[in-house]
Design a protein around this motif. Structure first.
Motif, PDB file in Angstrom:
ATOM      1  N   ILE A  58     -53.023   2.671 -16.309  1.00  0.00           N
ATOM      2  CA  ILE A  58     -54.162   2.585 -15.392  1.00  0.00           C
ATOM      3  C   ILE A  58     -54.492   1.148 -14.985  1.00  0.00           C
ATOM      4  N   PHE A  59     -54.466   0.209 -15.921  1.00  0.00           N
ATOM      5  CA  PHE A  59     -54.863  -1.169 -15.607  1.00  0.00           C
ATOM      6  C   PHE A  59     -54.048  -1.782 -14.465  1.00  0.00           C
ATOM      7  N   PRO A  60     -52.712  -1.704 -14.488  1.00  0.00           N
ATOM      8  CA  PRO A  60     -51.971  -2.303 -13.368  1.00  0.00           C
ATOM      9  C   PRO A  60     -52.311  -1.666 -12.018  1.00  0.00           C
ATOM     10  N   ILE A  61     -52.550  -0.359 -12.020  1.00  0.00           N
ATOM     11  CA  ILE A  61     -52.888   0.322 -10.768  1.00  0.00           C
ATOM     12  C   ILE A  61     -54.242  -0.155 -10.254  1.00  0.00           C
ATOM     13  N   LEU A  62     -55.233  -0.190 -11.137  1.00  0.00           N
ATOM     14  CA  LEU A  62     -56.566  -0.640 -10.725  1.00  0.00           C
ATOM     15  C   LEU A  62     -56.558  -2.108 -10.309  1.00  0.00           C
ATOM     16  N   TYR A  63     -55.878  -2.941 -11.082  1.00  0.00           N
ATOM     17  CA  TYR A  63     -55.800  -4.363 -10.740  1.00  0.00           C
ATOM     18  C   TYR A  63     -55.114  -4.550  -9.391  1.00  0.00           C
ATOM     19  N   ALA A  64     -54.065  -3.771  -9.115  1.00  0.00           N
ATOM     20  CA  ALA A  64     -53.363  -3.888  -7.835  1.00  0.00           C
ATOM     21  C   ALA A  64     -54.265  -3.475  -6.678  1.00  0.00           C
ATOM     22  N   ILE A  65     -55.014  -2.403  -6.853  1.00  0.00           N
ATOM     23  CA  ILE A  65     -55.921  -1.943  -5.792  1.00  0.00           C
ATOM     24  C   ILE A  65     -56.976  -3.004  -5.494  1.00  0.00           C
ATOM     25  N   PHE A  66     -57.616  -3.500  -6.555  1.00  0.00           N
ATOM     26  CA  PHE A  66     -58.643  -4.520  -6.345  1.00  0.00           C
ATOM     27  C   PHE A  66     -58.042  -5.840  -5.874  1.00  0.00           C
ATOM     28  N   GLY A  67     -56.823  -6.147  -6.298  1.00  0.00           N
ATOM     29  CA  GLY A  67     -56.140  -7.342  -5.806  1.00  0.00           C
ATOM     30  C   GLY A  67     -55.834  -7.248  -4.323  1.00  0.00           C
ATOM     31  N   PHE A  68     -55.409  -6.069  -3.875  1.00  0.00           N
ATOM     32  CA  PHE A  68     -55.133  -5.854  -2.450  1.00  0.00           C
ATOM     33  C   PHE A  68     -56.406  -6.039  -1.629  1.00  0.00           C
ATOM     34  N   ILE A  69     -57.481  -5.411  -2.079  1.00  0.00           N
ATOM     35  CA  ILE A  69     -58.758  -5.523  -1.359  1.00  0.00           C
ATOM     36  C   ILE A  69     -59.242  -6.970  -1.363  1.00  0.00           C
TER      37      ILE A  69
END
Length: 96
Positions: A58-69
């Motif tokens: 979950i952490f890499p997915i959430l970090y990637a989403i927030f990183g993209f935004i």
């Protein structure tokens, strides 16, 4: 002297997403190790291992989403402000 006047919003957003996914993976692994360690000390190793495994996913997915935004917002704001102040001056050296 060259000036960086504009950053591609999607370009920076993708770069930031990949970088933050890597940071999220490191955070997830750290969380998994600490969670498993503390859970085994407390006597509930199954729960700690399960949450740790979930964190690695979950952490890499959430970090990637927030990183993209965040990257998209950063590029947009840079482009807005660079229009007012002229951008960042950079000096490049050409290799021959």
């Amino acid at each position: 002297m060259a000036k960086l006047k504009r950053i591609g919003v999607l370009s920076l957003a993708k770069l930031q997403a990949v970088l933050m996914a890597f940071v999220g993976l490191i955070a997830g692994i750290s969380y998994a190790i600490m969670g498993a360690t503390f859970a085994s000390l407390a006597g509930s190793a199954g729960l700690g291992a399960g949450l740790g495994f979930l964190a690695i996913i979950i952490f890499p997915i959430l970090y990637a989403i927030f990183g993209f935004i965040g990257g998209a917002i950063e590029a947009f704001l840079y482009n807005l402000v660079a229009g007012w102040v002229g951008g960042i001056e950079m000096d490049f050296e050409q290799q021959v």
